[in-house]
Structures are given as structure tokens and as C-alpha cells.
Design an enzyme around this catalytic site. Structure first.
Site, PDB file in Angstrom:
ATOM      1  N   THR A 180       0.850  -1.074  -0.243  1.00 20.45           N
ATOM      2  CA  THR A 180      -0.186  -0.183   0.006  1.00 20.45           C
ATOM      3  C   THR A 180       0.868   1.232   0.129  1.00 20.45           C
ATOM      4  OG1 THR A 180      -0.052  -0.078   2.510  1.00 20.45           O
ATOM      5  CG2 THR A 180      -1.867  -1.166   1.288  1.00 20.45           C
TER       6      THR A 180
ATOM      7  N   GLU B 200      -5.851  -3.731   2.072  1.00 17.24           N
ATOM      8  CA  GLU B 200      -5.789  -4.474   3.045  1.00 17.24           C
ATOM      9  C   GLU B 200      -7.027  -5.069   3.309  1.00 17.24           C
ATOM     10  OE1 GLU B 200      -4.984  -1.305   2.910  1.00 17.24           O
ATOM     11  OE2 GLU B 200      -3.291  -0.582   4.293  1.00 17.24           O
TER      12      GLU B 200
ATOM     13  N   LYS C 248     -11.455  19.391  11.060  1.00 15.25           N
ATOM     14  CA  LYS C 248     -11.717  19.588  12.384  1.00 15.25           C
ATOM     15  C   LYS C 248     -11.878  21.185  12.698  1.00 15.25           C
ATOM     16  CE  LYS C 248      -9.564  15.407  13.460  1.00 15.25           C
ATOM     17  NZ  LYS C 248      -8.105  14.424  13.921  1.00 15.25           N
TER      18      LYS C 248
ATOM     19  N   TRP D 132     -16.565  17.859  13.442  1.00 16.96           N
ATOM     20  CA  TRP D 132     -15.828  17.433  12.093  1.00 16.96           C
ATOM     21  C   TRP D 132     -16.771  17.981  10.937  1.00 16.96           C
ATOM     22  CZ3 TRP D 132     -14.333  11.642  13.365  1.00 16.96           C
ATOM     23  CH2 TRP D 132     -13.358  11.637  14.136  1.00 16.96           C
TER      24      TRP D 132
END
Lengths: 542, 542
Positions: free
Chosen positions: B183, B330, B440, B445
Site C-alpha cells: 500500500t 488491506e 476539524k 468535524w
């Protein structure tokens, strides 16, 4: 070098049941009660009952690996057991309610069943063998207000008393036993197959694939095949895996009851043995406008060879495709399906019907081969015949506590199916016979199945079977046993004339016996052994 | 009590590849060469070449578990490697040809690659890092008559020299390594994921299911997603498992080349990242009658969030459904798919488009949960946001030889995806942001992804991204970075007016930067880190 993935994540029934609790709470489960009424629920409350059952069974003292028998028709509370028992680390042992009480006594004892969940309407059957078994707890799924026997517990009261305590289903080894099913072999004692979580999961995954049933969350599955026959072909697991709606017929397997369910619940997939579907066809033909089968996309048939005439009739008259599946209790059961490959897209309708009357190609991860009596491999040429042997993640590796079962396995670890087959070049399996039914005439083999399937295509024939009977010159010769359609008649000579264009001349039955009914096994298959006894001297005595 | 099934039958790539050799010999594989020409073969000869490759690699001295790298586009000989290498007990390590040579040198060295199979057209790239790696054998898949470098072997000559000796592929442990993929994380060194046979098999099986891609033997799959990205999303394995026809674009990923393949090969399923499909849409819109996409039934998109406008455009203008898949290298990669559940059958088209723009429900056997920065579980209410954690048989358990990779795993064994999500009541995952990209602002958020997807629905916007930039009062505030469609113009005020009805007022970007192009990662994703560096002081300096 090993992979570095979560290879320890176990393939368990609880894995997909817990997912169904989260994703498929609203999926319907519809059942018919013994009194004919319909009961509706959804997977959410149903699976909550499975959790309560897990708590209840633990409180009765049952422990990891203990067997919980069921003696029940297909309905929603049988599903509660199907999901709750294996998820809690116990083993569901489905008893075949069509067996003789002596066999049931033997089987429940051999499996060491500690508890049984039984339909109230089947209590009279249980009474006939319960005392000969080690069963400690009898839990009755009631459908009336009649008083229970003193020894019995009420399923509903038991669930009500079992407040889920918030504990999760236990972590299980994917190789742990999840279910048991005994095969009613025609020789020897019944033998137990012990399914693992892994085998159930992989079987259900594969059967859902597009080249097989292609089951999805917009399907509505009517499993007419009993839940005591190889887990109802895994359909209860496949449905929870995919989020399909389930429809259960209860004890009402007559054509009218089934057709009503199909119409009312918009069933897309129905699964059962040929005799059930022959019954549906007759009812439809008798009154084609009375029913509505437009929702059906697939009829899955297994348990016995499917007559080509049945496939043709449903396809041409009602626009419904029949998919033939082949398998056995020992193969979970689905091992091959008769879907038509793209290479046949240009074939005629007749060629496709013929193809679909065969047993099809093995599912992924099911290895097949056929061997002669001498053990040599049979070529994949569609002609040679040999006994089919299989291997795969959902094939039995040994029978439960059964020394004489070892003969069913080859030295290199394949399972001997007892089916005599040809394998075609594209891998399509064609069952020629059961090894015990194949007719050995003059050193050559005649397929009794091919003859009887052909006979069932004759307009005057309702049911037909062909058996081997002793004959001095050729050792064995074929004898046809035929049930006529009401209002029809025919003769042995006419039937032979009908068969002759389709088979070698020496395959022709020497005689035909017309009977009122053909005896059947508890699975609805022709009981040829009974016929062989009855007609044993037919060709000797003339 | 353990099951008594063949639980030792290993789930390996060789199991279904050997079945494909028997059942799917005639399935076509169609590839585009670097010169644009088309080459056709079928699985039979292709898999015979895989067997020759296995013999050849053994004769070069490669042993069980050794890594064989590939540096290649999607084409039929890359498939030969894909099947032959893992079936012979070796490990395919797909190198990402879009990485910097320094990274490739690091990755090939870290993985201890012993051999590499490389496209002739990619030899110049290989030359830039080969000498910094332990690679002993360079095998070139040639597409010209140019002489090979002295150190290189000719793939074709190697295969020709390797007469299959009749030995079977070896018996393998299902947990043995089958493939590797690194990755390209934005922080730290690339990390290696080691797929097992088992993880590849279970991933391929699940992705074929009707609720996912529903792949069957009448499908023709065009994998635009590179074979060096998480095994091309497993499509090569799924296609061999199901007998689907495969179409490979080679290096030609432009819209015209792809549309020509779709038309000519009657592609039913195409798979790739959003930018590829945005390109297709633009080409179709520019000349709707020039192409024929009537064979397409599904566009599988992953790798980045799919704009709702893209889903809507393909559905309404071309009658093709987009299925969004979510996953990572993954997770093999497919972990969830955005198929619309039956519970939404009565919803409006708009509601369904909105649903399909989310990341969908987890596949069977993929467990999901979301946790806050403090580690508390986020409720499945569609509102709360937390980091998505996953667990399942095709999820990574640890990175290859990477001590600092351990931080990606929780103490109880879940993989931390780095995606900030909400989970809806029906289990549908909605990615709000990457944890590193979430804005943020004043302790709350803001989802950069939601804003940029909305911006891409504005008629003047070709591409848009939204990044967090430092701001004194709120700590961070959103900044929009926009590429205009040619011939269009707009302003920051107009874009805010477009966004305002869809989001809280405090989510509105403070400013918009209009740029010629947005830098992208090798996987085609927006390279936000570069933009953040560039616009770091945008709100501070005014």
C-alpha cells in the site's frame, strides 16, 4: 511463507446469523400451521427467539457439542432451532419423521441425543420410540391447547423463561460440529453425517452463486424439501446469508397448498423432489388459470433424477426454468447443478432440455471422477460408465461412529457415491443408475434410470420405474413397472415401440407390470428393493 | 465434537484454476496490446501456459514461498502469471508501475523478490531500480522484436523450453501466501499485505454473489482497475471461478479505447476508479450515438467515493447501474457494496441514488464497527462519526515485516481503516472522510468528501476537492479547490450558494481556489497532501 490475513476468522453459522440480525431484521418468514393457517414473522424477532433458545438450552445443562434433535415439519420455529442451536455450540440433529419408530430409536440413541424439539402433531410418533433413547428433555412446539405429557416442556414457556443475558454466542472453531443427519441407506443401519460449521458455510456460499441458484435478497424461497433432509438443501442457511424471504409449507405438501403459497407470497424459488413438482404440474395442467406462478423464476429439483418431460412442461407451458441439482446427504447436499453453459447458447431447445435433464457440472471446490469396478478412471466422453467419486469441503470424510461406513471411502480419500455415471467432455455428470440398481445384462450395463425417465415421457404413463430381475441367459434383464394416468391405457408392446428409437435394442424391458402405485422411500424415491422382491421371479416363471 | 466433513480440503487458487482447466477451456480472454491491436485467446491455452510457467520457474531454482514480482499492464500474459505463480506455491508480488523508482526499489527489496515478469514497454522503468533490488531473474513479456538486455529472459522462450512434465500443481496449505501488494500510504514507508490462498478464495466467492457483483459465466468482465491494485479487485480470480469472459485493456485506459472494447466484446461488467468512469461519461455525452453500451449491466466503482451525479448520469442517460464497492488493499479489497436493499423498493429514484452514493453494507463475513477518537462505539444512526474498523477472512492481520504497521490494528484484533464513517441503521456505511482529511473546525468535524462530491454536481465543475487549512479562530476551515469544465465559469459565491441548501452553514468553504488540475496519487485519487502544502497559508495570509 504464510499469508498475513485474518485466516483465523472462523467460517461459522453464527458469523452470518449475527449479520442477519443486523442487516435483515425485516425479512419475512411465512409458515403454514398444521391447521392450514398462515403465520408471519420476520428474521429480527425470529433470531431473538434463537438467542433465547440458546440461553434456555444452557440452563437445561446442555454443553458444547451436545446433540439437540428435531422432529418437525418446515416452519418458523424449526428455523429458530436451526439458527439457535449451532450458534450456541450445540449440534442440531434433524430426525426424519417418515422413518419407522425402530429406526428413529436407533438413530437418536446412536447420536446420543440429549434433547428433542418436536412438533405437537408429531408427539404420537415420538411416543413410539422416546423411551428407547437417551433423550432427557422433550420440548414441544405447540399448535393447540391440549395438555402436554408430564415429561414434556413447552417451547414457548421455555423461551419466555430464558431472558437473554447479553452474552454473545460463543466463539466457535469452524470445524466444530453444527448438525447431524442420518442417511437411510437401503443396506445396513442408517449412518450419521456430521456437518461442520465450515462445511455448512461453504456449501451455502456456493449454492448462492449465479451459476447455481443465484440467490439474492430479492428472492423468496419456498423450501418444500424437508428440513430433515440434508438441512433442506442448505436453503435456510443460504437465505440467512443472503437475506432472502423464506416461505415454509408446514405439513401441507399438496399441490393446492403449495400453489397458494406461491401465488400469495410471490415465491421466486421453490425447491423439492420430482414427485412434488410432478404434483404441481398436474394441478396446474388441470386448471391452468386457477393459479399464478408468474413470480417463479426457478424450480430447484433434487433427490432423484428429473424427467426431461417435466423440465420441458414447466418451461414451455408455464415459462419456469427447472434447475436440477445433484447431491446426497453426504455432500451437504448440493454437489452439481444442471445449468446450461454458454457453449450451448446456439443449441436447439431440445438439446438444452436434454442437457438440463442431466446432473450438470460440479460446483466450485467439488472434485469429481468416475471409476470402473476395476478402479480405472473413466474418460470424460459421455459414454463410459463408472461409479462417481467426489471430494470437497462439504463432502463427508467419515460416518459417525460407523466402522462399516469406511467402505464408502477410497484409499486416497474420495467419497464413493454409489451412483453410476458418465461424465461428458464439458464436465457434465449424467447419472446412469444407482450402483445397486444398474441392470447387468450379458456383462454390459443398462441404465434403469434412463429407461424410466423415457417411459415417464409417454402420455399414458403417470409413474414408471425399471428394475433388474434375474434371467437365466443374460443374468439380469430389465422389467418395467408402470402406473397409468387415470383414464389412459397402453401395453407393453406400445411402450417398447415408444422406447425403441431412443435406446439400443438390448436395453428394451422384457416385460411391463402395470401397478396401482409404486412404493416409495421416506424421501419420495422409488423403493426398488420392494419391487425387486415382488417381481423377483417374473422372468423365470414367465 | 468436531464435524466429520472434508474440512482439510484446502481453499486454494489451484482448486478453482484446475476446475477452470476442465470446465472453462473455451472461455475467451481478450487483450489490447501496447500497439493497440487486439489479441484473443481462451482459458484452455492460457492455463496451459501457466503450467509451463510453473515448470520454468522451478527450473530457475525458485522454491515454495519465493516472491515473483510483476510489472505489467492488464493483459493475458499477466493472467498467465496470476494463475501459474500461486498455483505452484510461489507468491505473486504485483508492483505498481505508477510509483517512483525509489519506492519500487524499496518495495522489491523489502519483499525479497527473486524474479520479475515485466512488460517490454516497462523495461525503461525497471532499469531505473533493478540494480537496487535482490531480483535475480528478469523475464520479459515482449511486444516487439527489439533485442533484450543481456540480463533478461524472454517469457515466450522460457515457456517454450518448459515442457510440462505431467506433475500436478503441488498440494498447498490454504493459509500459504499467494500474493503480495504494497500500500502506498501517504505517511511512512509502503507496507506489504500478504494475501493467503484462503483469503483470495473467500473474497472471490463472496464478490460473485448476487448481492454483490453477481458474476456468472455469461458475464464479460472488463477490469480497468490495474492488476497491481489489490489483485484487480479479485476479478481475475472471480472470473476463473465462475467462467466469465475477461477483457483486458492493456495500457490503453482512454475512454475511446475502453468504449470500443465494451462495444466490440459486449462487456457486461466494467470495473475501475471514478476518474475512469467520469472519462467514459464525458466521451459518451460528447457523442452519445457513437458508442454502444447496451451490453453493460454493471459498472463497479471503487478506490474513491463515487459522486452521486455520476451514478445518476449513467442510470438515467445510459441505463447502466453503478455499484459502489468500498475496500482497501488491506481488505482484498472488497468489504462492502452499495446495492439497494429491498426495504427501499418503494423509495424515490432520488433516495436510491443517494443510497448508492454511500459505501453500502458489509459483505458476509466482514464485521464492521466505528469508534470515536476516545474509543467508544458509534451508534448505527447515520449521524455519529467514527473511524471504521473491520474484521474478516480477507482482512489483513498484520503487515509484512513492519513493526510500525502494528498501530493499524486494535488490541482486540480489528483493522483500523483510517476512514471516518457514519453507519446507518440498516448497516449502510457512509464514508465521511479519511481520518487525515477530515476538517476539524471548532471541535466539530466537517466531511471534506461530502463537500467535494456535492461540488462535483455543479454544472461548471469538472473536478473538485476540499481540504483543511489552518485558520486562527476555528483551528481548521474548509478550502475548495476546483477545476472548471472547459467553457464554463463560476465564482466562490456561486458555489457556496449551490452548497448552502445541502449542508450546515458552518460547513461552507471559506474560499475557493480555481486550478488547472488537481494532483493525483498513482491510484488516481486526489493528492490532498500536495494541495495542503500549497494552500497551507491561504486563510492566514488572506
Amino acid at each position: 511463507m504464510q499469508g498475513l490475513m485474518m485466516d483465523d476468522y472462523p467460517l461459522t453459522i453464527s458469523a452470518f446469523v449475527k449479520r442477519a440480525e443486523l442487516l435483515f431484521r425485516d425479512r419475512e418468514v411465512v409458515s403454514r400451521r398444521p391447521d392450514g393457517s398462515i403465520v408471519r414473522t420476520t428474521l429480527g424477532p425470529l433470531l431473538a427467539r434463537s438467542r433465547r433458545l440458546a440461553v434456555a438450552l444452557r440452563s437445561l445443562g446442555l454443553q458444547r457439542g451436545d446433540r439437540v434433535a428435531t422432529l418437525a415439519w418446515n416452519h418458523e420455529d424449526h428455523l429458530v432451532v436451526y439458527y439457535g442451536v449451532p450458534c450456541s455450540g450445540l449440534v442440531t440433529h434433524t430426525l426424519n419423521l417418515r422413518l419407522h419408530p425402530d429406526d428413529l430409536a436407533y438413530i437418536a440413541t446412536h447420536a446420543s441425543d440429549r434433547a428433542i424439539v418436536v412438533d405437537e402433531v408429531l408427539l404420537p410418533l415420538l411416543e413410539k420410540f422416546r423411551e428407547r433413547t437417551p433423550i432427557e428433555h422433550v420440548i414441544v412446539m405447540r399448535t393447540s391447547d391440549a395438555p402436554l405429557p408430564a415429561y414434556a416442556l413447552d417451547f414457548e414457556a421455555l423461551l419466555a423463561s430464558a431472558e437473554p443475558d447479553g452474552t454473545e454466542y460463543p466463539e466457535l472453531d469452524e470445524r466444530a460440529a453444527a448438525g447431524m443427519c442420518y442417511t437411510s441407506g437401503t443396506t445396513g443401519r442408517p449412518k450419521g453425517v456430521v456437518y461442520s460449521h465450515r462445511s455448512n458455510v461453504l456449501h451455502a456460499m456456493t449454492e448462492c452463486m449465479p451459476n447455481a441458484i443465484g440467490l439474492g435478497e430479492r428472492d423468496t424461497v419456498l423450501a418444500v424439501v424437508p428440513m430433515f433432509h440434508a438441512n433442506a438443501w442448505g436453503l435456510a442457511f443460504a437465505s440467512a446469508l443472503m437475506g432472502s424471504k423464506q416461505v415454509m409449507p408446514g405439513p401441507h405438501l399438496d399441490a393446492a397448498s403449495l400453489l397458494e403459497l406461491i401465488r400469495q407470497e410471490r415465491v421466486t424459488v421453490i425447491a423439492g423432489v420430482p414427485t412434488i413438482m410432478l404434483g404441481l404440474l398436474a394441478a396446474l395442467d388441470a386448471n391452468p388459470t386457477a393459479w399464478d406462478t408468474s413470480s417463479l423464476r426457478l424450480i430447484l429439483i433434487g433427490g432423484a433424477a428429473v424427467p426431461e418431460s417435466l423440465i420441458r412442461a414447466f418451461s414451455t407451458r408455464y415459462g419456469v426454468e427447472i434447475l436440477q441439482g445433484w447431491g446426497m446427504t453426504e455432500t451437504s447436499p448440493l454437489a452439481s447443478v444442471g445449468s446450461v453453459p454458454p457453449s450451448m447458447d446456439a443449441a436447439t431447445a431440445d438439446e438444452k432440455f436434454r442437457y438440463r435433464a442431466m446432473q450438470g457440472r460440479a460446483l466450485p471446490f467439488v472434485d469429481i471422477r468416475a471409476r470402473s469396478e476395476e478402479g480405472t478412471l473413466i474418460a470424460w466422453d459421455g459414454v463410459g460408465m463408472g461409479e462417481l467419486e467426489v471430494r470437497g469441503p462439504w463432502v463427508v470424510s467419515s460416518y459417525f461412529d460407523s466402522p462399516d461406513g469406511a467402505q464408502q471411502f477410497t484409499n486416497d480419500g474420495w467419497f464413493r457415491t454409489g451412483d453410476i455415471v458418465s461424465i461428458h467432455a464439458d464436465g457434465c455428470i449424467q447419472i446412469r443408475d444407482r450402483s445397486k440398481d444398474v441392470i447387468k445384462s450379458g456383462g454390459e450395463w443398462i441404465s434403469s434410470v434412463a429407461l424410466e425417465n423415457a417411459l415417464m415421457g409417454h402420455p399414458a404413463v403417470a409413474e414408471a420405474t425399471v428394475i433388474a430381475v434375474p434371467e437365466p441367459r443374460w443374468s439380469e434383464r430389465p422389467l418395467a413397472v408402470v402406473v397409468l394416468r387415470s383414464g389412459h391405457s397402453t401395453t407393453h408392446a406400445e411402450l417398447v415401440a415408444f422406447l425403441e428409437p431412443q435406446f439400443p435394442k438390448w436395453w428394451m424391458p422384457d416385460a411391463t407390470e402395470f401397478v396401482d402405485a409404486i412404493p416409495k422411500t421416506s424421501a419420495g424415491k422409488f423403493l426398488k428393493s420392494a419391487l425387486r422382491e415382488r417381481f423377483d421371479r417374473r422372468l423365470l416363471d414367465g
